[in-house]
Design an enzyme around this catalytic site. Structure first.
Site, PDB file in Angstrom:
ATOM      1  N   SER A 112      30.894  39.387  -0.195  1.00  0.00           N
ATOM      2  CA  SER A 112      30.411  37.982  -0.960  1.00  0.00           C
ATOM      3  C   SER A 112      29.933  37.168  -0.166  1.00  0.00           C
ATOM      4  O   SER A 112      28.878  37.196   0.562  1.00  0.00           O
ATOM      5  CB  SER A 112      31.461  37.879  -2.051  1.00  0.00           C
ATOM      6  N   HIS A 113      30.677  36.086  -0.177  1.00  0.00           N
ATOM      7  CA  HIS A 113      30.224  34.726   0.579  1.00  0.00           C
ATOM      8  C   HIS A 113      30.865  34.764   2.253  1.00  0.00           C
ATOM      9  O   HIS A 113      30.678  33.691   2.711  1.00  0.00           O
ATOM     10  CB  HIS A 113      30.921  33.544  -0.386  1.00  0.00           C
ATOM     11  N   ASP A 276      24.728  33.049  -2.753  1.00  0.00           N
ATOM     12  CA  ASP A 276      25.555  33.703  -1.658  1.00  0.00           C
ATOM     13  C   ASP A 276      25.137  35.078  -1.199  1.00  0.00           C
ATOM     14  O   ASP A 276      23.934  35.419  -1.439  1.00  0.00           O
ATOM     15  CB  ASP A 276      26.960  33.482  -2.168  1.00  0.00           C
ATOM     16  N   ASP A 278      26.007  38.115  -1.764  1.00  0.00           N
ATOM     17  CA  ASP A 278      25.681  39.320  -2.641  1.00  0.00           C
ATOM     18  C   ASP A 278      24.869  38.728  -4.102  1.00  0.00           C
ATOM     19  O   ASP A 278      24.818  39.511  -4.841  1.00  0.00           O
ATOM     20  CB  ASP A 278      26.917  40.191  -2.889  1.00  0.00           C
ATOM     21  N   ASP A 280      26.293  36.529  -6.361  1.00  0.00           N
ATOM     22  CA  ASP A 280      26.879  36.199  -7.644  1.00  0.00           C
ATOM     23  C   ASP A 280      27.329  34.749  -7.644  1.00  0.00           C
ATOM     24  O   ASP A 280      28.083  34.551  -8.805  1.00  0.00           O
ATOM     25  CB  ASP A 280      28.196  37.259  -7.616  1.00  0.00           C
ATOM     26  N   ARG A 281      27.146  34.092  -6.792  1.00  0.00           N
ATOM     27  CA  ARG A 281      27.495  32.664  -6.663  1.00  0.00           C
ATOM     28  C   ARG A 281      26.236  31.706  -6.840  1.00  0.00           C
ATOM     29  O   ARG A 281      25.338  32.124  -6.180  1.00  0.00           O
ATOM     30  CB  ARG A 281      28.516  32.220  -5.627  1.00  0.00           C
ATOM     31  N   LYS A 375      29.678  37.470 -12.150  1.00  0.00           N
ATOM     32  CA  LYS A 375      29.145  36.201 -12.237  1.00  0.00           C
ATOM     33  C   LYS A 375      27.740  36.642 -11.579  1.00  0.00           C
ATOM     34  O   LYS A 375      27.311  37.479 -10.998  1.00  0.00           O
ATOM     35  CB  LYS A 375      30.029  35.164 -11.214  1.00  0.00           C
TER      36      LYS A 375
END
Length: 542
Positions: A112-113, A276, A278, A280-281, A375
Site C-alpha cells: 500500500s502506502h 498512494d 496501490d 486505494d488512498r 477503497k
C-alpha cells in the site's frame, strides 16, 4: 512438470488488517513467499478449477512474485489466472476485475502506502470473490496453515511474458494478460458525469494529480488527461517505479509535501490530489485548503447525489472507528444508517454486500463505495471533480458551506513510528487497566466523560471483533483514540487520534492545531507517551 518442495513453517506470517507485510528481503528469503501462497491456497480449499486475479503496485519484487504465484497456481490445477499487464493492477481495479470476471478471488501484491525497494517493504493479501479483503475467518485459516505447512507444489517452467496482452498456457492453466486500466475506466464512466467534468476542464479549471511514482499514474493519465481533457502535465510523477522514485507513496501533507507547497502557493491550481502506492488512498487539497480524509468522507456523502451513479441517494454510510464523526452528522441529517467499524476495509464488505451502506471511509485517506469492495483513490478524486462541476464552487467554498450546515469536527492523527513493540504493548495494557476508573477524572485541562475499548458486532453476520482501540471522550465534545497499527514492518506504530467537535458558528474557522491543543495535552497526560517512548513529538502528523 509438477514438483513438490518440502518446507517447514516460518515465523511471522500472520496476516494483518491488509494481508502480510514485511521487508522485501524477508519475502525474498527461500520458501517465505511460497509458504504464504501455499497457506492461502490451503485456507481456501485449494485452487483446482478456479479463476483468480493477480496483480500489484509494481514495487520491487512484484514481477518475480507473480511468476511464483503463477507456477504454484498451475501446480494446484487452477483453470485461469487474469494478470494486469506488466504485473500492474491498482487495488480497486483488481477488486473490480474480480467482480466483473466472477473470479474466485485475487492475490494482490502491495504494501500500500509503505515505501518500496529491495531494502523497503513488500506485501501480499488475498481478496475473496466479492472483490474485498479476506475476512477474519479466512485470514485466521491462512495463519493456521502457515504454522503447519510441510510442503508446497510448483512447476518447472519459463517465466510468462507479463507485458504481452492475450492468453497463453502454463501447464494446462490459462494465463490471461489484460490491460489494467480498461475495465476500471469504463466503470468510472458509468458512475460519474464525464461530460460535466470535461466542461470543467474546458473552462480553464486546473488540477494537479500526484501519482507519487506509483500505480495510479497510468490510470490518471488515461482518465484525467486522455478521456476528460485535462491538459498534459496535470498528472505528476505518473510513471510507476519499483522504489516509487525513492519516495514514500503515502498521500498526506508530509509525504506529498511538494504538492502541498504548490497548493498553498500564490499560483496554486484550483484542485490538488494524490494517491498512494496501490491506488486505494487519496489526498484532497483545494487552493489554500487542505481537506482531512474524515471531512472528505463527509463532503462526498453529503454531495454524492450529484453524480449519476448515486443520484438515488445513499443507503447508509460507514466509517472506521478512529475516523472523526463528521460523516455521522451527514447521516443524521439525511436520515440514513451510520455504521462504526474497526479499522480495515474488510469490515465494510458485509455492509456493502447487504445494501446497508453505499459510501465508506477511513481517516487513513481511504474512501470508496459499493462500486468495488476496496477503497479507491481515483474514484474519490473523480467524485470530487463531479461535485465541483455541479456546484461551480471552489473547494474552500464547499468546505465553508459544509461546516456551516453540519458543524465541524477538528481532527488530527499523531503517529509514533517504529517504537519498541514491548513499550507500545505496555502503554496500551496500562491504559486498558485504568479504563473503568477514568470517567470523572481530569486529564490536563479536560474532564473525562467516558472511556472504553472498542468492540464491533457485525450487524450482518453477527461476528464480534474485540480489542479494536481505546476510546476516551471528554466533556465539551472532544475524543482521543489510542491504537496500535498493523500496517508497519518494523517495531510498532502507535496512532493517537485527536478530535474536537464544534457545532458552530463559533470556532468553525479556528486552526486545527489550536482547536486540538487541549486534546493533545490530555492524550499525552493519559498515556505518558513522551516518557515511555522517548519521543518529543510524533514522527508524522496528519
Amino acid at each position: 512438470m509438477t514438483i513438490t518442495i518440502k518446507t517447514t513453517p516460518i515465523e511471522g506470517q500472520k496476516p494483518g488488517t491488509s494481508g502480510l507485510r514485511k521487508k522485501t528481503r524477508v519475502f525474498m528469503q527461500p520458501n517465505f513467499l511460497e509458504n504464504f501462497v501455499q497457506s492461502i491456497f490451503t485456507a481456501i480449499d485449494g485452487v483446482a478449477g478456479k479463476t483468480f486475479v493477480v496483480g500489484g503496485d509494481g514495487r520491487f519484487f512484484n514481477d518475480s512474485a507473480i511468476q511464483v504465484i503463477l507456477r504454484m497456481a498451475a501446480a494446484g490445477g487452477a483453470a485461469r489466472v487474469i494478470v494486469g499487464q506488466g504485473g500492474l493492477l491498482s487495488t480497486p481495479a483488481a477488486s473490480n476485475l474480480i467482480r466483473k470476471r466472477e473470479a474466485n478471488g485475487g492475490l494482490i501484491l502491495s504494501a500500500s502506502h509503505n515505501p518500496g525497494g529491495i531494502d523497503e517493504d513488500f506485501g501480499l493479501k488475498y481478496n475473496i470473490s466479492n472483490g474485498g479483503p479476506a475476512p477474519e475467518d479466512v485470514t485466521a485459516r491462512i495463519f493456521e496453515a502457515t504454522k503447519t505447512i510441510e510442503n508446497y507444489a510448483t512447476i518447472e517452467a519459463d517465466d510468462i511474458a507479463l507485458d504481452a496482452l492475450g492468453e497463453t498456457e502454463l501447464a494446462g492453466m490459462v494465463v490471461e494478460i489484460v490491460d489494467p486500466v480498461t475495465d476500471y475506466a469504463a466503470l468510472m464512466a458509468e458512475l460519474f458525469d464525464f461530460d460535466a467534468i470535461r466542461k470543467l476542464f474546458a473552462g480553464g479549471f486546473t488540477l494537479r494529480f500526484d501519482a507519487m511514482h506509483a500505480v495510479t499514474g497510468p490510470y490518471a493519465h488515461a482518465i484525467l488527461e486522455q478521456q476528460l481533457g485535462a491538459p498534459k502535465g496535470t498528472v505528476l510523477n505518473g510513471t510507476p517505479s519499483p522504489d516509487f522514485g525513492k519516495g514514500h507513496p503515502d498521500p498526506n501533507p508530509i509525504w506529498a509535501k511538494p504538492l502541498m507547497d504548490l497548493m498553498m502557493g500564490v499560483d496554486a491550481p484550483d484542485f490538488g490530489a494524490a494517491s498512494d502506492g496501490d491506488g486505494d488512498r487519496n489526498m484532497i487539497v483545494g487552493k489554500g485548503c487542505y481537506v482531512t480524509p474524515s471531512d472528505s468522507l463527509a463532503v462526498l456523502a453529503a454531495n454524492a447525489h450529484m453524480a449519476p451513479g448515486y443520484k438515488d441517494g445513499l443507503a447508509g454510510i460507514a466509517r472506521s472507528m478512529p475516523t472523526s464523526g463528521a460523516a455521522d452528522r451527514v447521516a443524521a441529517a439525511l436520515g440514513i444508517e451510520m455504521f462504526e467499524t474497526p479499522t480495515g476495509w474488510k469490515f465494510f464488505g458485509n455492509l456493502l454486500d447487504a445494501g446497508r451502506a453505499t459510501i465508506c471511509g477511513e481517516e487513513s485517506a481511504g474512501t470508496g463505495s459499493n462500486h468495488v469492495r476496496e477503497k479507491d483513490g481515483l474514484w474519490a478524486v473523480l467524485l470530487w471533480l463531479n461535485i465541483l462541476a455541479a456546484r461551480n464552487e471552489s473547494v474552500s467554498d464547499v468546505m465553508a458551506d459544509h461546516w456551516a450546515r453540519f458543524g465541524r469536527n477538528y481532527y488530527s492523527r499523531h503517529d509514533y513510528e517504529a517504537i519498541d513493540s514491548e513499550v507500545a504493548a505496555s502503554l496500551m495494557d496500562d491504559l486498558r487497566t485504568v479504563l473503568p476508573a477514568l470517567p470523572g477524572e481530569q486529564a490536563a485541562a479536560l474532564k473525562i466523560k467516558k472511556a472504553d475499548e472498542f468492540a464491533y458486532d457485525d450487524p450482518v453476520d453477527g461476528s464480534r471483533s474485540e480489542g479494536q482501540g481505546i476510546r476516551i471522550w471528554f466533556e465539551g465534545g472532544a475524543r482521543v483514540v489510542f491504537r496500535l497499527s498493523g500496517t508497519g514492518t518494523s517495531g510498532a506504530t502507535l496512532r493517537v487520534y485527536l478530535e474536537q467537535a464544534v457545532d458552530g458558528p463559533d470556532g468553525l474557522t479556528d486552526s486545527p492545531a489550536d482547536a486540538l491543543l487541549d486534546v493533545a495535552n490530555a492524550a499525552n497526560a493519559l498515556a505518558g507517551i513522551q516518557e515511555r517512548t522517548g519521543r518529543d513529538a510524533p514522527d508524522v502528523i496528519t
